[in-house]
Scaffold this active site. Structure first.
Site, PDB file in Angstrom:
ATOM      1  N   HIS A  24       8.049  -3.112   1.065  1.00  0.00           N
ATOM      2  CA  HIS A  24       8.158  -3.986   2.232  1.00  0.00           C
ATOM      3  C   HIS A  24       7.033  -3.737   3.235  1.00  0.00           C
ATOM      4  O   HIS A  24       6.736  -4.591   4.061  1.00  0.00           O
ATOM      5  CB  HIS A  24       9.494  -3.765   2.951  1.00  0.00           C
TER       6      HIS A  24
ATOM      7  N   HIS B 278       5.163   2.976  10.332  1.00  0.00           N
ATOM      8  CA  HIS B 278       4.894   1.913   9.369  1.00  0.00           C
ATOM      9  C   HIS B 278       4.300   0.726  10.112  1.00  0.00           C
ATOM     10  O   HIS B 278       4.257   0.714  11.346  1.00  0.00           O
ATOM     11  CB  HIS B 278       6.177   1.510   8.624  1.00  0.00           C
TER      12      HIS B 278
ATOM     13  N   HIS C 240       3.481  -3.765  10.290  1.00  0.00           N
ATOM     14  CA  HIS C 240       3.845  -5.144   9.951  1.00  0.00           C
ATOM     15  C   HIS C 240       2.616  -6.015  10.183  1.00  0.00           C
ATOM     16  O   HIS C 240       1.932  -5.867  11.193  1.00  0.00           O
ATOM     17  CB  HIS C 240       5.004  -5.629  10.823  1.00  0.00           C
TER      18      HIS C 240
ATOM     19  N   GLU D  70       5.381  -8.356  14.889  1.00  0.00           N
ATOM     20  CA  GLU D  70       6.791  -8.738  14.965  1.00  0.00           C
ATOM     21  C   GLU D  70       7.136  -9.222  16.368  1.00  0.00           C
ATOM     22  O   GLU D  70       7.678 -10.310  16.555  1.00  0.00           O
ATOM     23  CB  GLU D  70       7.668  -7.548  14.565  1.00  0.00           C
TER      24      GLU D  70
ATOM     25  N   HIS E 161       4.741   0.624  14.221  1.00  0.00           N
ATOM     26  CA  HIS E 161       5.983   1.190  14.745  1.00  0.00           C
ATOM     27  C   HIS E 161       6.019   2.684  14.455  1.00  0.00           C
ATOM     28  O   HIS E 161       6.018   3.087  13.285  1.00  0.00           O
ATOM     29  CB  HIS E 161       7.205   0.521  14.099  1.00  0.00           C
TER      30      HIS E 161
ATOM     31  N   THR F 107      14.122  -3.652  12.787  1.00  0.00           N
ATOM     32  CA  THR F 107      13.667  -5.013  12.481  1.00  0.00           C
ATOM     33  C   THR F 107      13.754  -5.338  10.990  1.00  0.00           C
ATOM     34  O   THR F 107      13.239  -6.355  10.544  1.00  0.00           O
ATOM     35  CB  THR F 107      12.216  -5.235  12.970  1.00  0.00           C
TER      36      THR F 107
END
Length: 307
Positions: free
Chosen positions: A90, A117, A119, A129, A142, A225
């Protein structure tokens, strides 16, 4: 009756095939892979239908200044460590030794870093995000922390204030950010899901905005999230982004999901505030005020020159 039984069996088989844990981002959903996309994450975990979900859009004019949002105290953030960087299917995730801590900044306790990590969008396009006044940045980091007395995230998430996440935005720059070389170079070795490799020594501090820019931030109560979307997170979103070149941003889109498709669009759409208040640090308010002042001066100068 037999038809009802068959229908029930088919429904249960579909539930098993998608699975409570089989969630995906919108970019992964297709006719061949009908997983639980973000609008159906509550099917993967009921928490995802809660009223204090993340991410959100921060409307800056509706934020309230909170004098308790003082500068953070970062402990051992400068200390380098050698971690493992992994493509978890992911995102890209790096485990962090529980030595780096944050306190102050209006937090109710001391929190220790657990992992970080990212996004991102597609090839350097919009992918953060959280959004600020509707603006979506290319990527978002994050750094996940838990209260210092806990030994694992699962336990920390049972505490309504057990987790604190620092959110950091990225902006496109004309030059590469050399502080990110170790991470960018490691991506080539983890293109496939479950791929992992040793990360050359880095520190959390080198991933952050410059120290003088860490007093400007937003704060609200929210959730993880990704499923299970647990509502146990104190969110801090730093106002100043970190610069990366377009080549560095695009490197993340070369990773692959488990089905071999490009790992792009790894962000959850913004969620309703549902009456929550977003707060702003004094530093952020001062910055906004000075920006407005400069705008007023520029406008006034333009007006005087035109007359």
């Amino acid at each position: 009756m037999q038809q009802l039984i068959v229908s029930a069996l088919l429904a249960s088989l579909w539930t098993l095939s998608t699975g409570a844990g089989d969630w995906c981002y919108q970019s992964q959903f297709s006719c061949d892979h009908q997983c639980n996309a973000p609008e159906k994450w509550d099917h993967a975990n009921s928490n995802c239908g809660g009223r204090q979900q993340s991410p959100i859009n921060v409307v800056t004019r509706k934020t309230l200044k909170d004098e308790r949002l003082t500068p953070f105290k970062f402990q051992n953030y400068q200390q380098t460590f050698s971690g493992t960087i992994k493509n978890n299917g992911h995102s890209v995730q790096v485990g962090v030794p529980h030595l780096s801590t944050i306190s102050g900044g209006g937090l109710p306790d001391t929190y220790k870093a657990v992992q970080f990590h990212l996004h991102w969008g597609s090839n350097g396009g919009p992918g953060s995000e959280h959004t600020i006044d509707g603006e979506q940045y290319p990527m978002e980091l994050h750094i996940v922390h838990m209260k210092h007395q806990y030994t694992d995230l699962t336990t920390a998430l049972s505490d309504p204030e057990g987790v604190a996440v620092l959110g950091i935005f990225y902006e496109r720059s004309n030059s590469a950010n050399r502080k990110y070389d170790h991470i960018i170079n490691a991506l080539k070795s983890i293109k496939n899901t479950d791929g992992n490799t040793s990360l050359l020594p880095i520190s959390l501090a080198q991933l952050m905005p410059a120290e003088q820019n860490l007093t400007s931030y937003y704060r609200y109560k929210g959730s993880l999230t990704t499923p299970g979307c647990t509502e146990a997170v104190i969110w801090t979103l730093f106002e100043h982004p970190v610069p990366l070149s377009i080549e560095q941003l695009r490197a993340f889109s070369e990773l692959k999901f488990h089905d071999g498709k490009p790992m792009v669009g790894t962000f959850r759409p913004v969620q309703p505030l549902n009456g929550r208040q977003v707060y702003r640090s004094g530093g952020a308010m001062m910055l906004a005020s000075s920006t407005l002042l400069m705008l007023a001066i520029t406008t006034a100068l333009g007006f005087s020159q035109s007359n």
